[in-house]
Write an enzyme that holds these catalytic residues in place. Structure first.
Site, PDB file in Angstrom:
ATOM      1  N   GLU A  44      -0.612   8.498 -12.133  1.00 43.74           N
ATOM      2  CA  GLU A  44      -1.631   9.087 -13.001  1.00 43.74           C
ATOM      3  C   GLU A  44      -1.924  10.548 -12.633  1.00 43.74           C
ATOM      4  O   GLU A  44      -2.384  11.332 -13.458  1.00 43.74           O
ATOM      5  CB  GLU A  44      -2.901   8.252 -12.828  1.00 43.74           C
TER       6      GLU A  44
ATOM      7  N   HIS B 186       0.473  -3.646 -13.021  1.00 44.29           N
ATOM      8  CA  HIS B 186       0.235  -2.806 -11.854  1.00 44.29           C
ATOM      9  C   HIS B 186      -0.728  -3.408 -10.846  1.00 44.29           C
ATOM     10  O   HIS B 186      -0.532  -3.277  -9.646  1.00 44.29           O
ATOM     11  CB  HIS B 186      -0.309  -1.463 -12.349  1.00 44.29           C
TER      12      HIS B 186
ATOM     13  N   GLY C  14      -1.058   8.339  -6.328  1.00 45.82           N
ATOM     14  CA  GLY C  14      -1.938   9.432  -6.759  1.00 45.82           C
ATOM     15  C   GLY C  14      -3.062   9.815  -5.841  1.00 45.82           C
ATOM     16  O   GLY C  14      -3.285  10.997  -5.580  1.00 45.82           O
TER      17      GLY C  14
ATOM     18  N   ASN D 290      -9.608   4.160  -7.160  1.00 46.89           N
ATOM     19  CA  ASN D 290     -10.625   3.366  -6.463  1.00 46.89           C
ATOM     20  C   ASN D 290     -10.018   2.310  -5.545  1.00 46.89           C
ATOM     21  O   ASN D 290     -10.677   1.861  -4.617  1.00 46.89           O
ATOM     22  CB  ASN D 290     -11.570   2.671  -7.464  1.00 46.89           C
TER      23      ASN D 290
ATOM     24  N   HIS E   2      -0.481  -0.379 -15.928  1.00 45.97           N
ATOM     25  CA  HIS E   2      -0.489   1.077 -15.736  1.00 45.97           C
ATOM     26  C   HIS E   2       0.274   1.668 -16.919  1.00 45.97           C
ATOM     27  O   HIS E   2       1.355   1.178 -17.259  1.00 45.97           O
ATOM     28  CB  HIS E   2       0.197   1.437 -14.418  1.00 45.97           C
TER      29      HIS E   2
ATOM     30  N   GLN F  16      -4.230  -5.306 -14.730  1.00 47.02           N
ATOM     31  CA  GLN F  16      -4.088  -3.925 -15.188  1.00 47.02           C
ATOM     32  C   GLN F  16      -2.637  -3.559 -15.482  1.00 47.02           C
ATOM     33  O   GLN F  16      -1.764  -3.713 -14.631  1.00 47.02           O
ATOM     34  CB  GLN F  16      -4.619  -2.977 -14.122  1.00 47.02           C
TER      35      GLN F  16
ATOM     36  N   THR G  75       0.849  -1.201   0.000  1.00 43.72           N
ATOM     37  CA  THR G  75       0.000   0.000   0.000  1.00 43.72           C
ATOM     38  C   THR G  75       0.883   1.248   0.000  1.00 43.72           C
ATOM     39  O   THR G  75       0.519   2.286  -0.552  1.00 43.72           O
ATOM     40  CB  THR G  75      -0.891   0.005   1.258  1.00 43.72           C
ATOM     41  N   VAL G  76       2.055   1.117   0.606  1.00 46.83           N
ATOM     42  CA  VAL G  76       2.978   2.239   0.777  1.00 46.83           C
ATOM     43  C   VAL G  76       3.361   2.897  -0.554  1.00 46.83           C
ATOM     44  O   VAL G  76       3.710   4.068  -0.602  1.00 46.83           O
ATOM     45  CB  VAL G  76       4.255   1.754   1.522  1.00 46.83           C
TER      46      VAL G  76
ATOM     47  N   ASP H 280       0.334 -14.690  -2.159  1.00 47.76           N
ATOM     48  CA  ASP H 280       0.283 -15.743  -1.139  1.00 47.76           C
ATOM     49  C   ASP H 280      -1.154 -16.044  -0.699  1.00 47.76           C
ATOM     50  O   ASP H 280      -1.561 -17.202  -0.621  1.00 47.76           O
ATOM     51  CB  ASP H 280       1.111 -15.351   0.098  1.00 47.76           C
TER      52      ASP H 280
ATOM     53  N   LEU I 141      -7.405   2.353  -3.371  1.00 48.36           N
ATOM     54  CA  LEU I 141      -7.096   2.754  -1.993  1.00 48.36           C
ATOM     55  C   LEU I 141      -8.380   2.884  -1.188  1.00 48.36           C
ATOM     56  O   LEU I 141      -8.448   2.488  -0.028  1.00 48.36           O
ATOM     57  CB  LEU I 141      -6.305   4.064  -1.978  1.00 48.36           C
TER      58      LEU I 141
ATOM     59  N   ARG J  26      -7.046   3.361 -17.825  1.00 43.73           N
ATOM     60  CA  ARG J  26      -5.709   2.770 -17.944  1.00 43.73           C
ATOM     61  C   ARG J  26      -5.631   1.688 -19.016  1.00 43.73           C
ATOM     62  O   ARG J  26      -4.620   1.575 -19.713  1.00 43.73           O
ATOM     63  CB  ARG J  26      -5.292   2.195 -16.593  1.00 43.73           C
TER      64      ARG J  26
ATOM     65  N   PHE K  12      -8.652  12.407 -12.065  1.00 44.75           N
ATOM     66  CA  PHE K  12      -7.969  11.142 -12.336  1.00 44.75           C
ATOM     67  C   PHE K  12      -8.576  10.523 -13.580  1.00 44.75           C
ATOM     68  O   PHE K  12      -9.689  10.875 -13.983  1.00 44.75           O
ATOM     69  CB  PHE K  12      -8.119  10.191 -11.139  1.00 44.75           C
TER      70      PHE K  12
ATOM     71  N   LEU L 169       6.515   3.222 -10.779  1.00 41.40           N
ATOM     72  CA  LEU L 169       5.294   3.907 -11.191  1.00 41.40           C
ATOM     73  C   LEU L 169       5.470   5.428 -11.233  1.00 41.40           C
ATOM     74  O   LEU L 169       5.982   6.025 -10.290  1.00 41.40           O
ATOM     75  CB  LEU L 169       4.200   3.557 -10.168  1.00 41.40           C
TER      76      LEU L 169
ATOM     77  N   ARG M 117      -9.967  -1.565 -13.437  1.00 38.93           N
ATOM     78  CA  ARG M 117     -10.147  -0.689 -12.275  1.00 38.93           C
ATOM     79  C   ARG M 117      -9.826   0.751 -12.629  1.00 38.93           C
ATOM     80  O   ARG M 117      -8.860   1.014 -13.358  1.00 38.93           O
ATOM     81  CB  ARG M 117      -9.223  -1.138 -11.147  1.00 38.93           C
ATOM     82  N   LEU M 118     -10.606   1.667 -12.107  1.00 40.73           N
ATOM     83  CA  LEU M 118     -10.265   3.077 -12.280  1.00 40.73           C
ATOM     84  C   LEU M 118      -9.223   3.482 -11.256  1.00 40.73           C
ATOM     85  O   LEU M 118      -9.280   3.072 -10.092  1.00 40.73           O
ATOM     86  CB  LEU M 118     -11.503   3.954 -12.094  1.00 40.73           C
ATOM     87  N   GLY M 119      -8.280   4.281 -11.705  1.00 41.81           N
ATOM     88  CA  GLY M 119      -7.267   4.820 -10.795  1.00 41.81           C
ATOM     89  C   GLY M 119      -7.962   5.536  -9.653  1.00 41.81           C
ATOM     90  O   GLY M 119      -8.947   6.242  -9.861  1.00 41.81           O
TER      91      GLY M 119
END
Lengths: 594, 258
Positions: free
Chosen positions: A245, A361, A50, A400, A232, A230, A45-46, A211, A402, A290, A116, A242, A396-398
């Protein structure tokens, strides 16, 4: 004998979704185990940059966010889940604000939003261009207020405990000592993230090895929509790092070897001059989705209009031009882009264009869950990238993903708590025995007679995935890849683990991870070959059209315990108010509702 | 064909189960213009010696896993380019000032305890942090700017490896933990300053710092922990002297509300 530990709920994965679930569970007063193969702040997640979408501004509407998400998904998203997601998103994002996330602000102190790709209006909350970093650290630091949360940092889960048709915890190796622990719980939440490392060129970190997907798959839970991967459109050559976006949301443009804004040739609308107040236009050109932008790159390369970089083995790139934004805006809004470009390709975007190319991505597919984050295995929940609810459908839309971590991480926590409170007591004897059997399997992997190198199998898998399951796919390419993956699974049976130590035996860990990646790769390529249509991120050269009659459906890959290819079947997509329509960008991008 | 260029890496080895003392292994690694030290270690692990253990993940300088000593300096190995060390050799060791678990892996748990101790989360008197119904807490860009820099810490521990105090006083709270405590104290949404200052004025906390400033020199994210510690010392001194009124007037953004 493995150690036996019991909690009310076991969470596997300490990234955004796992931490959000942990907070829900901590509030419910239950005893919680948070099992993670890395310290939580190392979770991937780190690396998200965007932002995170949620409707909060008066000029925006929930209905528009729903429509953008469904059309972005090429109608493969479950519409009840998307509605729930969009409705919950503002509350979840506000909670995260209360938990300390340093969102960028407007002058009067309200949260600021940015545009975005694929979104009709600006609705992406951001913390400069380190949004995922700030979200992860805020979530993690916020969990430190709950002493009832017991963390098992650097514990690698190797198996789900299943007893009497119910998921009852996991077996994990403590990396520091090599000790095998049976960690039992009345409910389990899987939150282990994606599997980008099955491909050679990815934005994903080393830990993204699928995993949790593999553990659930082997426990009999289907993997859903695995063919949708996806790309990117803007990764740095070489490293695949990366470039967010948000760089296009703030006005950056993409050009080919002639300096031409090539996206106008791919049904994504007409370009506005960069100095026009109308630039950038939402759902148009560089702010298209994307999948479409990555596909445009493929055709530009076919036409010989990309640029070959001698410094990176003549890899093909296009150019991301941010120069017109100026130094002040770049430093304020996308400072990390400047830092990464300078460090990793030696280019300052204030004065030069950044070479970029599509890069693996995100996995739209994952562990099949319903709108309650529940899987088909009672007691097992899943959330985040490892899960497929599905709100992301075929693309997926950028911004969404997170938000999805929060909405469905929280939901998984709430529902796992309810399940655990009413669940029957665990059969400790049966689970202890499973733990001991798994301990024997772990020890057996550290063999002296293995002959196959982890790195060789991994490299063979990765390059065949790129060849067969890339941006455009054909039947022959996918069949060849399926064969290579099957061969690698055979080789894996003789994998070499020379290191027999307990303390930080990372060779053993890599061996486990490789096994998981092979499962995910297998499910992916067989799901892809079975879908004889083109939709969103799944594009086939011999089946160019979307086929709603046959494939307005989620693919479900079931693990074959006999060692053969997975069985693939289908589950209907939930359509409520938004019937499948043409997916248009650049013009007539408006709302169509039943 | 020209001979492939290589560079020598000397890697610190220690396995607690088999080694009485640490030692160094030397490897010749292909030199590539865009390779970082981490790429070289991964190449060795994949192709020469699979038993080397190290931590890494994002290889883009944000997960904080891959900090090591490179020729004696604490570095993120994903951002340390081989070309900057040519012709070599490059000596790679685990981060200084930490117990070594194995090879290049240090014991990170003491830091987790220090981090937990400074209460790095928003504390509100009315305990409304889980209730979103009132909408966001307002925060001006100027108030955000007061703490933003200190929120950029990736917990990579380079500052702990560089800190001379930690070299002989392992219990010292250390730059990153103090900077994070100070970050929440400066956050206009927070009301837990005095709880935190009580902790930060204990033995082994802010007063342990001798202001050498190496922490800020090595920080890959320009957090300036040394600056944060000086700010924390000022507020801690006022708190110890029961002059919180001065803290409220001049140090913290929400004034008496905090």
């Amino acid at each position: 004998m493995s150690d036996f530990i019991q909690h009310d709920v076991v969470i596997i994965g300490g990234g955004g979704a796992g931490l959000r679930a942990a907070i829900s569970l901590a509030e419910s007063g239950l005893s919680i185990a948070l099992v993670s193969k890395v310290y939580p702040m190392r979770s991937h997640t780190v690396a998200a940059e965007g932002g995170a979408a949620a409707v909060i501004k008066p000029n925006d509407s929930l209905e528009d966010h729903i429509y953008d998400t469904i059309s972005g998904a090429d109608w493969l998203a479950d519409q009840d889940a998307v509605e729930y997601f969009v409705n919950e998103a503002p509350k979840e994002m506000t909670r995260l604000e209360h938990w300390g996330c340093p969102w960028s602000r407007e002058p009067q102190g309200k949260v600021a939003v940015r545009p975005f790709g694929g979104m009709k209006i600006e609705r992406t909350w951001f913390a400069a261009d380190k949004t995922g970093f700030h979200m992860l650290h805020s979530l993690f630091q916020n969990t430190l207020r709950y002493p009832q949360l017991k963390r098992y940092d650097e514990h690698f889960a190797t198996k789900l405990l299943v007893d009497n048709g119910r998921c009852c915890g996991c077996v994990a190796v403590e990396l520091k000592t090599g000790k095998v622990k049976t960690i039992a719980g009345k409910a389990v939440i899987m939150a282990t993230g994606g599997a980008g490392k099955i491909f050679p060129f990815t934005t994903n970190g080393a830990i993204k090895t699928g995993d949790g997907m593999s553990l659930a798959y082997r426990a009999g839970v289907p993997l859903k929509d695995m063919e949708f991967v996806q790309y990117h459109p803007t990764g740095l050559p070489g490293t695949g790092i990366l470039i967010t976006e948000a760089s296009r949301g703030e006005g950056g443009i993409l050009v080919n070897n002639e300096g031409y804004r090539y996206l106008q040739d791919y049904d994504l609308g007409k370009p506005q001059p960069v100095d026009s107040p109308a630039h950038p236009v939402k759902r148009t050109m560089e702010l298209g989705p994307r999948d479409r932008l990555s596909q445009a790159f493929y055709w530009e390369r076919e036409k010989g209009r990309t640029i070959k970089l001698p410094a990176w083995n003549n890899i093909d790139v296009v150019m991301l031009d941010l120069r017109h934004l100026g130094e002040a805006k770049i430093d304020k809004k996308i400072p990390f882009v400047r830092e990464l470009s300078k460090n990793y390709v030696g280019i300052d975007p204030v004065t030069d264009m950044i070479p970029v190319r599509p890069v693996i991505h995100y996995m739209m597919g994952g562990i099949d869950t319903d709108i309650n984050a529940a899987t088909t295995l009672p007691g097992l929940y899943a959330a985040g990238e490892c899960a497929c609810v599905s709100i992301n459908g075929a693309n997926r839309l950028g911004s969404n993903s997170l938000t999805e971590l929060l909405v469905f991480g929280g939901k998984a926590g709430d529902n796992a708590a309810e399940f655990a409170k009413s669940a029957k007591d665990l059969n400790v004897a049966a689970l202890t025995q499973q733990g001991n059997e798994e301990e024997a399997r772990v020890k057996a992997l550290m063999n002296d007679d293995g002959t196959e190198s982890i790195a060789d199998i991994r490299t063979a898998m990765q390059s065949s995935m790129e060849d067969g399951a890339g941006i455009y796919r054909t039947e022959s390419s996918m069949k060849a890849t399926a064969e290579v993956i099957a061969e690698q699974k055979e080789r894996y049976k003789k994998v070499q683990v020379k290191d027999h130590s307990g303390a930080y035996n990372t060779q053993l860990q890599y061996a486990f991870e490789l096994g998981c990646m092979l499962d995910v790769a297998e499910a992916l390529v067989h799901s892809a070959n079975a879908r004889t249509e083109s939709r969103g991120a799944h594009q086939r050269l011999e089946y160019k059209e979307r086929d709603d009659d046959k494939f307005l459906a989620h693919s479900m890959a079931h693990f074959n315990a006999d060692g053969g290819a997975p069985k693939i079947d289908y589950k209907d997509v939930v359509i409520t108010k938004w019937p499948p329509g043409a997916r248009t960008y650049g013009k007539d991008s408006g709302l169509k509702r039943k | 064909m020209a001979e492939e260029k290589t560079i020598k890496l000397e890697i610190f080895r220690y396995n607690p189960e088999t080694d009485d003392e640490p030692y160094f292994d030397t490897f010749d690694v292909p030199f590539k213009e865009d390779w970082v030290v981490l790429d070289a270690i991964n190449w060795i692990k994949d192709h020469v010696d699979g038993t080397i253990s190290h931590r890494w993940s994002c290889r883009m300088g944000v997960c904080g896993s891959c900090g090591m000593m490179v020729n004696g300096d604490p570095k993120l190995t994903c951002a340390a380019f081989l070309k900057d060390y040519m012709p070599g050799p490059i000596r790679v060791e685990p981060l200084a000032n930490f117990p070594v678990e194995r090879d290049l892996i240090i014991d990170f748990d003491p830091f987790m305890e220090k981090l937990t101790k400074v209460k790095p989360y928003i504390i509100r008197k009315n305990d409304d942090v889980n209730d979103p119904t009132g909408g966001e807490y307002l925060q001006s860009p100027a108030d955000l700017a007061l703490f933003k820099q200190y929120s950029m810490c990736i917990n990579c521990m380079l500052c702990y490896a560089a800190c001379p105090v930690l070299g002989h006083e392992p219990s010292f709270m250390g730059p990153a933990a103090i900077a994070l405590g100070h970050r929440y104290n400066l956050d206009s949404r927070d009301e837990g300053t005095y709880e935190r200052l009580d902790i930060m004025t204990e033995h082994d906390a802010v007063w342990g710092c001798t202001f050498v400033g190496e922490c800020s020199v090595v920080c890959p994210k320009h957090v300036d922990p040394a600056g944060a510690i000086q700010g924390a010392k000022l507020s801690a001194a006022l708190h110890s002297m029961k002059l919180d009124i001065v803290n409220e007037m001049f140090v913290f953004p929400k004034g008496a509300g905090k």
